[in-house]
Design a protein around this motif. Structure first.
Motif, PDB file in Angstrom:
ATOM      1  N   MET A 242       0.818  -1.223   0.000  1.00 51.93           N
ATOM      2  CA  MET A 242       0.000   0.000   0.000  1.00 51.93           C
ATOM      3  C   MET A 242       0.849   1.269   0.000  1.00 51.93           C
ATOM      4  O   MET A 242       0.421   2.317  -0.489  1.00 51.93           O
ATOM      5  N   HIS A 243       2.087   1.192   0.520  1.00 54.42           N
ATOM      6  CA  HIS A 243       2.927   2.392   0.543  1.00 54.42           C
ATOM      7  C   HIS A 243       3.433   2.776  -0.846  1.00 54.42           C
ATOM      8  O   HIS A 243       4.001   3.850  -1.034  1.00 54.42           O
ATOM      9  N   HIS A 244       3.222   1.914  -1.844  1.00 55.76           N
ATOM     10  CA  HIS A 244       3.604   2.262  -3.215  1.00 55.76           C
ATOM     11  C   HIS A 244       2.596   3.214  -3.865  1.00 55.76           C
ATOM     12  O   HIS A 244       2.912   3.859  -4.864  1.00 55.76           O
ATOM     13  N   TYR A 249       0.955   8.265   1.422  1.00 54.99           N
ATOM     14  CA  TYR A 249       1.707   9.270   2.179  1.00 54.99           C
ATOM     15  C   TYR A 249       0.897  10.531   2.407  1.00 54.99           C
ATOM     16  O   TYR A 249       1.057  11.207   3.435  1.00 54.99           O
ATOM     17  N   ARG A 250      -0.006  10.870   1.489  1.00 58.33           N
ATOM     18  CA  ARG A 250      -0.888  12.013   1.719  1.00 58.33           C
ATOM     19  C   ARG A 250      -1.826  11.734   2.894  1.00 58.33           C
ATOM     20  O   ARG A 250      -2.042  12.588   3.763  1.00 58.33           O
ATOM     21  N   ARG A 252      -1.305   9.469   5.311  1.00 58.39           N
ATOM     22  CA  ARG A 252      -0.507   9.317   6.532  1.00 58.39           C
ATOM     23  C   ARG A 252      -0.078  10.671   7.080  1.00 58.39           C
ATOM     24  O   ARG A 252      -0.184  10.932   8.287  1.00 58.39           O
ATOM     25  N   ASN A 253       0.425  11.548   6.213  1.00 54.18           N
ATOM     26  CA  ASN A 253       0.867  12.868   6.651  1.00 54.18           C
ATOM     27  C   ASN A 253      -0.280  13.682   7.231  1.00 54.18           C
ATOM     28  O   ASN A 253      -0.115  14.413   8.212  1.00 54.18           O
ATOM     29  N   HIS A 254      -1.469  13.537   6.633  1.00 57.94           N
ATOM     30  CA  HIS A 254      -2.638  14.262   7.134  1.00 57.94           C
ATOM     31  C   HIS A 254      -2.999  13.786   8.544  1.00 57.94           C
ATOM     32  O   HIS A 254      -3.279  14.604   9.434  1.00 57.94           O
ATOM     33  N   LEU A 255      -2.985  12.479   8.763  1.00 56.75           N
ATOM     34  CA  LEU A 255      -3.328  11.934  10.074  1.00 56.75           C
ATOM     35  C   LEU A 255      -2.289  12.317  11.120  1.00 56.75           C
ATOM     36  O   LEU A 255      -2.630  12.707  12.247  1.00 56.75           O
ATOM     37  N   VAL A 256      -1.019  12.190  10.776  1.00 55.55           N
ATOM     38  CA  VAL A 256       0.049  12.523  11.720  1.00 55.55           C
ATOM     39  C   VAL A 256       0.018  14.013  12.063  1.00 55.55           C
ATOM     40  O   VAL A 256       0.184  14.400  13.228  1.00 55.55           O
ATOM     41  N   ASP A 257      -0.216  14.857  11.061  1.00 61.00           N
ATOM     42  CA  ASP A 257      -0.287  16.298  11.304  1.00 61.00           C
ATOM     43  C   ASP A 257      -1.423  16.627  12.265  1.00 61.00           C
ATOM     44  O   ASP A 257      -1.289  17.494  13.129  1.00 61.00           O
ATOM     45  N   PHE A 258      -2.542  15.928  12.113  1.00 57.18           N
ATOM     46  CA  PHE A 258      -3.653  16.169  13.032  1.00 57.18           C
ATOM     47  C   PHE A 258      -3.258  15.799  14.453  1.00 57.18           C
ATOM     48  O   PHE A 258      -3.484  16.573  15.393  1.00 57.18           O
ATOM     49  N   LEU A 259      -2.665  14.630  14.632  1.00 53.45           N
ATOM     50  CA  LEU A 259      -2.321  14.153  15.975  1.00 53.45           C
ATOM     51  C   LEU A 259      -1.244  15.011  16.626  1.00 53.45           C
ATOM     52  O   LEU A 259      -1.293  15.273  17.834  1.00 53.45           O
ATOM     53  N   VAL A 260      -0.269  15.452  15.839  1.00 50.10           N
ATOM     54  CA  VAL A 260       0.865  16.194  16.398  1.00 50.10           C
ATOM     55  C   VAL A 260       0.548  17.678  16.575  1.00 50.10           C
ATOM     56  O   VAL A 260       0.944  18.292  17.575  1.00 50.10           O
ATOM     57  N   ARG A 283     -10.699  14.243   2.182  1.00 51.11           N
ATOM     58  CA  ARG A 283     -10.106  13.207   1.331  1.00 51.11           C
ATOM     59  C   ARG A 283      -8.670  13.606   0.991  1.00 51.11           C
ATOM     60  O   ARG A 283      -8.380  13.981  -0.133  1.00 51.11           O
ATOM     61  N   PRO A 284      -7.769  13.531   1.937  1.00 52.86           N
ATOM     62  CA  PRO A 284      -6.398  13.978   1.675  1.00 52.86           C
ATOM     63  C   PRO A 284      -5.642  13.081   0.713  1.00 52.86           C
ATOM     64  O   PRO A 284      -4.592  13.467   0.203  1.00 52.86           O
ATOM     65  N   GLY A 285      -6.168  11.895   0.423  1.00 51.30           N
ATOM     66  CA  GLY A 285      -5.463  10.986  -0.462  1.00 51.30           C
ATOM     67  C   GLY A 285      -5.610  11.298  -1.931  1.00 51.30           C
ATOM     68  O   GLY A 285      -4.851  10.795  -2.749  1.00 51.30           O
ATOM     69  N   LEU A 286      -6.591  12.124  -2.294  1.00 50.48           N
ATOM     70  CA  LEU A 286      -6.826  12.404  -3.702  1.00 50.48           C
ATOM     71  C   LEU A 286      -5.869  13.473  -4.208  1.00 50.48           C
ATOM     72  O   LEU A 286      -5.611  14.470  -3.536  1.00 50.48           O
ATOM     73  N   ASP A 287      -5.347  13.283  -5.414  1.00 49.65           N
ATOM     74  CA  ASP A 287      -4.374  14.201  -6.007  1.00 49.65           C
ATOM     75  C   ASP A 287      -4.849  15.647  -6.014  1.00 49.65           C
ATOM     76  O   ASP A 287      -4.137  16.562  -5.624  1.00 49.65           O
ATOM     77  N   SER A 288      -6.080  15.853  -6.484  1.00 49.24           N
ATOM     78  CA  SER A 288      -6.556  17.208  -6.728  1.00 49.24           C
ATOM     79  C   SER A 288      -7.315  17.788  -5.550  1.00 49.24           C
ATOM     80  O   SER A 288      -7.893  18.849  -5.638  1.00 49.24           O
TER      81      SER A 288
END
Length: 312
Positions: A242-244, A249-250, A252-260, A283-288
């Motif tokens: 899934m990391h491919h 990463y969009r 993951r970064n969104h979730l981590v940013d929220f928590l931190v 929907r942080p995973g979508l390109d646009s």
């Protein structure tokens, strides 16, 4: 799974205005918690300790009474425990004097009191096989590893065939390898059974792997659900690959940013619109589409549902 669910469908579970206050001289742990779950969805909830995640799960299970608000599941108000809601706790909660098959049988008889011994045994054996424990039926809990005990707990919960499965950090105490194996088993079982699941986790990667939607809670006291994050990764995702997908990463970064960062800021600023309005769907995973502050569960017109996968 839930990516295909239409907003017009009636939610299987509806939580409205839920609040919990233990003492009148203290602020509520959480308030105005509202969300819905459609049948077959896998929901994860993430937030810092003390925001009331376990209390919400216990309220869904009927094990704890909320101070305000209500919960409706399958058209009926949740006002106490029911076999329609199976619970897997952080600890396995197995009866130590019973064997594996006897622990399962104990649960099955509660659902099917009129079944014969053979019917109960055959039913239980099917779920033990499902979690990869065929051959361990006669062992006592003391003879099992931590991962095996959790598998028995999962098999026991599935064996009563609940309408919804509630899981309170069931893999938190396991080593990474065992945790991954059981996550894979859980994904497979849920795909086979179309089980509706509500799960607490502190593991961001686990949430991305398992969940269709991820509920992000602000810090307590007066915690609330700040965002509902839609997992736009393909449903048939795997830990190894899934990391491919660049969406990973969009997300993951969104979730981590929220928590931190953002959860703390929400607590400091007490944004009343965020706290007392409907949680925003993102929907942080979508390109646009980095973040969509939308009340709607559908992406805007001309927005692709899923970004094309490519090299990370």
């Amino acid at each position: 799974m839930s990516n295909d669910v239409k907003d017009s469908e009636v939610p299987f579970v509806k939580v409205e205005g839920l609040a919990k206050q233990y003492r009148s001289d203290l602020p509520p742990v959480f308030e105005n918690v509202s969300f819905s779950i459609h049948k077959g969805e896998f929901i994860c909830i993430i937030g810092h300790s003390g925001c009331g995640k376990s209390t919400i799960l216990n309220a869904l299970a009927g094990l704890e009474q909320a101070s305000r608000g209500g919960i409706v599941m399958d058209g009926k108000e949740v006002d106490g425990p029911s076999l329609d809601r199976g619970v897997v706790f952080q600890g396995h909660a197995l009866l130590p004097w019973l064997s594996v098959e006897e622990n399962i049988a104990f649960a099955v008889r509660s659902r099917h009191p009129g079944w014969s011994r053979n019917q109960v045994a055959e039913h239980g054996a099917r779920f033990l096989k499902m979690v990869g424990l065929a051959g361990a039926e006669k062992k006592k809990p003391a003879e099992l590893s931590g991962g095996m005990k959790q598998r028995v707990g999962i098999a026991r919960a599935f064996a009563v065939e609940p309408k919804m499965l509630l899981m309170d950090e069931p893999f938190g105490a396991l080593d990474a390898l065992t945790r991954g194996v059981i996550q894979d088993e859980l994904l497979r079982i849920c795909a086979d059974t179309r089980q509706t699941v509500f799960m607490i986790t502190h593991d961001v990667d686990e949430a991305i792997l398992l969940a269709d939607k991820i509920l992000l809670m602000s810090n307590g006291p007066r915690a609330h659900i700040a965002e509902i994050v839609i997992n736009t990764l393909p449903r048939e995702r795997q830990r190894e690959t899934m990391h491919h997908d660049p969406q990973f990463y969009r997300l993951r970064n969104h979730l981590v940013d929220f928590l931190v960062h953002r959860s703390k800021k929400l607590q400091e600023t007490r944004d009343l619109k965020a706290a007392y309005g409907e949680p925003r769907v993102v929907r942080p995973g979508l390109d646009s589409l980095k973040v969509v502050a939308s009340r709607d569960d559908e992406p805007p017109t001309n927005t692709p549902r899923r970004a094309a996968a490519g090299p990370a």
